[in-house]
Design a protein around this motif. Structure first.
Motif, PDB file in Angstrom:
ATOM      1  N   VAL A   1       0.818  -1.218   0.000  1.00 33.91           N
ATOM      2  CA  VAL A   1       0.000   0.000   0.000  1.00 33.91           C
ATOM      3  C   VAL A   1       0.852   1.269   0.000  1.00 33.91           C
ATOM      4  O   VAL A   1       0.518   2.260  -0.642  1.00 33.91           O
ATOM      5  CB  VAL A   1      -0.945  -0.003   1.234  1.00 33.91           C
ATOM      6  CG1 VAL A   1      -1.792   1.252   1.269  1.00 33.91           C
ATOM      7  CG2 VAL A   1      -1.824  -1.227   1.211  1.00 33.91           C
ATOM      8  N   GLU A   2       1.974   1.255   0.733  1.00 29.50           N
ATOM      9  CA  GLU A   2       2.765   2.475   0.915  1.00 29.50           C
ATOM     10  C   GLU A   2       3.710   2.757  -0.265  1.00 29.50           C
ATOM     11  O   GLU A   2       4.385   3.781  -0.277  1.00 29.50           O
ATOM     12  CB  GLU A   2       3.593   2.376   2.210  1.00 29.50           C
ATOM     13  CG  GLU A   2       2.762   2.267   3.484  1.00 29.50           C
ATOM     14  CD  GLU A   2       2.022   3.550   3.817  1.00 29.50           C
ATOM     15  OE1 GLU A   2       2.438   4.608   3.352  1.00 29.50           O
ATOM     16  OE2 GLU A   2       1.014   3.480   4.540  1.00 29.50           O
ATOM     17  N   GLN A   3       3.770   1.873  -1.243  1.00 30.51           N
ATOM     18  CA  GLN A   3       4.699   2.046  -2.365  1.00 30.51           C
ATOM     19  C   GLN A   3       4.048   2.854  -3.499  1.00 30.51           C
ATOM     20  O   GLN A   3       2.821   2.881  -3.621  1.00 30.51           O
ATOM     21  CB  GLN A   3       5.135   0.673  -2.903  1.00 30.51           C
ATOM     22  CG  GLN A   3       5.856  -0.184  -1.882  1.00 30.51           C
ATOM     23  CD  GLN A   3       7.094   0.504  -1.313  1.00 30.51           C
ATOM     24  OE1 GLN A   3       7.913   1.044  -2.043  1.00 30.51           O
ATOM     25  NE2 GLN A   3       7.214   0.487   0.009  1.00 30.51           N
ATOM     26  N   PRO A   4       4.877   3.497  -4.361  1.00 34.73           N
ATOM     27  CA  PRO A   4       4.318   4.309  -5.466  1.00 34.73           C
ATOM     28  C   PRO A   4       3.921   3.459  -6.667  1.00 34.73           C
ATOM     29  O   PRO A   4       4.262   3.756  -7.805  1.00 34.73           O
ATOM     30  CB  PRO A   4       5.482   5.262  -5.801  1.00 34.73           C
ATOM     31  CG  PRO A   4       6.701   4.491  -5.462  1.00 34.73           C
ATOM     32  CD  PRO A   4       6.347   3.619  -4.283  1.00 34.73           C
ATOM     33  N   THR A   5       3.214   2.359  -6.404  1.00 37.81           N
ATOM     34  CA  THR A   5       2.687   1.510  -7.473  1.00 37.81           C
ATOM     35  C   THR A   5       1.198   1.305  -7.220  1.00 37.81           C
ATOM     36  O   THR A   5       0.742   1.357  -6.078  1.00 37.81           O
ATOM     37  CB  THR A   5       3.382   0.136  -7.502  1.00 37.81           C
ATOM     38  OG1 THR A   5       3.284  -0.451  -6.200  1.00 37.81           O
ATOM     39  CG2 THR A   5       4.837   0.252  -7.911  1.00 37.81           C
ATOM     40  N   ALA A   6       0.477   1.072  -8.286  1.00 40.03           N
ATOM     41  CA  ALA A   6      -0.977   0.936  -8.160  1.00 40.03           C
ATOM     42  C   ALA A   6      -1.354  -0.449  -7.642  1.00 40.03           C
ATOM     43  O   ALA A   6      -0.791  -1.455  -8.061  1.00 40.03           O
ATOM     44  CB  ALA A   6      -1.636   1.184  -9.506  1.00 40.03           C
ATOM     45  N   THR A   7      -2.297  -0.481  -6.725  1.00 42.94           N
ATOM     46  CA  THR A   7      -2.899  -1.738  -6.285  1.00 42.94           C
ATOM     47  C   THR A   7      -4.410  -1.539  -6.316  1.00 42.94           C
ATOM     48  O   THR A   7      -4.911  -0.504  -5.876  1.00 42.94           O
ATOM     49  CB  THR A   7      -2.455  -2.123  -4.858  1.00 42.94           C
ATOM     50  OG1 THR A   7      -2.667  -1.009  -3.989  1.00 42.94           O
ATOM     51  CG2 THR A   7      -1.007  -2.520  -4.811  1.00 42.94           C
ATOM     52  N   MET A   8      -5.112  -2.513  -6.850  1.00 52.15           N
ATOM     53  CA  MET A   8      -6.574  -2.412  -6.941  1.00 52.15           C
ATOM     54  C   MET A   8      -7.187  -3.447  -6.017  1.00 52.15           C
ATOM     55  O   MET A   8      -6.800  -4.622  -6.043  1.00 52.15           O
ATOM     56  CB  MET A   8      -7.048  -2.639  -8.368  1.00 52.15           C
ATOM     57  CG  MET A   8      -8.531  -2.347  -8.570  1.00 52.15           C
ATOM     58  SD  MET A   8      -8.959  -2.337 -10.327  1.00 52.15           S
ATOM     59  CE  MET A   8     -10.661  -1.791 -10.254  1.00 52.15           C
ATOM     60  N   ILE A   9      -8.117  -2.998  -5.206  1.00 50.54           N
ATOM     61  CA  ILE A   9      -8.754  -3.894  -4.231  1.00 50.54           C
ATOM     62  C   ILE A   9     -10.258  -3.791  -4.342  1.00 50.54           C
ATOM     63  O   ILE A   9     -10.802  -2.716  -4.614  1.00 50.54           O
ATOM     64  CB  ILE A   9      -8.272  -3.578  -2.792  1.00 50.54           C
ATOM     65  CG1 ILE A   9      -8.775  -4.637  -1.814  1.00 50.54           C
ATOM     66  CG2 ILE A   9      -8.705  -2.184  -2.341  1.00 50.54           C
ATOM     67  CD1 ILE A   9      -7.996  -4.706  -0.533  1.00 50.54           C
ATOM     68  N   MET A  10     -10.910  -4.934  -4.147  1.00 49.23           N
ATOM     69  CA  MET A  10     -12.377  -4.974  -4.143  1.00 49.23           C
ATOM     70  C   MET A  10     -12.815  -5.634  -2.841  1.00 49.23           C
ATOM     71  O   MET A  10     -12.475  -6.796  -2.582  1.00 49.23           O
ATOM     72  CB  MET A  10     -12.898  -5.769  -5.342  1.00 49.23           C
ATOM     73  CG  MET A  10     -14.408  -5.925  -5.331  1.00 49.23           C
ATOM     74  SD  MET A  10     -15.011  -7.026  -6.619  1.00 49.23           S
ATOM     75  CE  MET A  10     -14.805  -6.010  -8.049  1.00 49.23           C
TER      76      MET A  10
END
Length: 345
Positions: A152-161
């Motif tokens: 979560v804290e990194q500058p990369t996208a994560t998508m959560i549902m």
């Protein structure tokens, strides 16, 4: 993140008040409560008869003077007093005594994305009534992302549902914050209701709400795909005569009934992706979507999302408890924020 990790590390207890289940994580003890958010009350005396799993078994089976209440709806506390009484009994005397010894008891709680101030205040008042001096609120989406191990804290996208009983929340996260998110009022309950209505309209069969799960398990082998057994035997009550009756249900027709509420979820995924910056969407093409929440285990839902988006879809290892475990990880100091050193000059 609206509240800092330093503030969360001072908290002693984390609570996830869900429409389906209530979970409590105590610092140093781990997950201590995981029970249905249900309470049974004697309306003549006002006394509490049962809470949790026992109260859920009573649903639809009680005499007139016993009311089965659900104090949480859609992740929002709708009956503060009943929620306090339910939590008090779920925690038990021994655990409550341990928490009472804390000089300034602090609590953290999950709240749905974009919860209105009244809903947030109801959650705070519920925990203050149990002895908390201060309550920190954390967005369910961030807590769930932390709980299933996303960076979560990194500058990369994560998508959560987050697939809940009453709502589905979808978000893209980057650098510890929500980039874009949407909350849809469709969850596991809407899917259960679609199955009940289908059986009533096409088979004139009244199905108890607690019998929906076996039907979903019967679909589990084939999920929402067009393979597997064509017929499933279901027991219920005849609408006209009121007598018990069994029918052979066409699983393909049930699949179609389930699809209808799920189209709103697919529309929500599309909206989040459209609102997301192109660079982050490129990250998501590799990482895909992480599904958490009790309804994430609905058979075939992950494959349906793969077909609609063309992206990889993963289900968390323990999808139903990700939110409270994420809060617990923040309480225990296991999550370290990304440190950005200011540039000199």
């Amino acid at each position: 993140m609206t509240v800092s990790l330093e503030q969360l590390q001072r908290c002693h207890v984390a609570v996830d008040l869900g429409a389906a289940r209530t979970r409590v994580y105590v610092k140093g003890l781990g997950l201590v409560v995981d029970e249905p958010s249900v309470a049974a009350v004697n309306t003549r005396t006002g006394s509490l008869i049962a809470v949790g799993a026992l109260a859920e078994q009573m649903t639809g089976r009680t005499p007139a003077y016993i009311r089965v209440a659900r104090p949480v709806s859609g992740g929002t506390v709708v009956d503060i007093e009943m929620a306090q009484r339910m939590l008090r009994h779920l925690l038990g005397d021994k655990l409550r005594r341990q928490l009472r010894r804390k000089p300034r008891l602090r609590a953290a709680a999950c709240t749905p994305h974009e919860a209105d101030p009244l809903a947030q205040r109801a959650t705070v008042e519920t925990l203050v009534g149990l002895g908390a001096r201060r309550v920190e609120l954390v967005d369910t989406l961030i807590a769930a992302a932390v709980g299933c191990g996303l960076p979560v804290e990194q500058p990369t996208a994560t998508m959560i549902m987050v697939c809940g009983a009453a709502t589905t929340q979808i978000a893209v996260l980057s650098l510890g914050s929500i980039v874009t998110a949407v909350r849809i009022p469709v969850g596991g309950n809407a899917i259960d209701e679609a199955i009940i209505q289908h059986l009533r309209q096409h088979h004139e069969l009244l199905l108890p709400s607690q019998s929906v799960r076996p039907l979903q398990l019967a679909l589990h082998g084939n999920g929402l795909q067009l393979t597997g057994p064509a017929l499933t035997e279901i027991h219920g009550r005849d609408v006209a005569t009121g007598l018990a009756r069994s029918v052979q249900v066409d699983t393909a027709a049930v699949r179609q009934a389930i699809h209808t509420p799920l189209t709103a979820v697919l529309d929500g995924v599309g909206k989040v992706l459209r609102d997301c910056p192109p660079d982050l969407v490129a990250d998501l093409a590799d990482r895909g979507i992480m599904m958490v929440g009790g309804s994430a285990l609905l058979p075939g839902l992950d494959q349906m999302l793969r077909d609609a988006t063309g992206m990889p879809v993963h289900i968390a290892e323990r999808p139903d408890v990700c939110s409270v475990l994420g809060l617990g990880a923040m309480l225990d100091g296991k999550i370290q924020p990304m440190v950005l050193n200011p540039l000199a000059g």
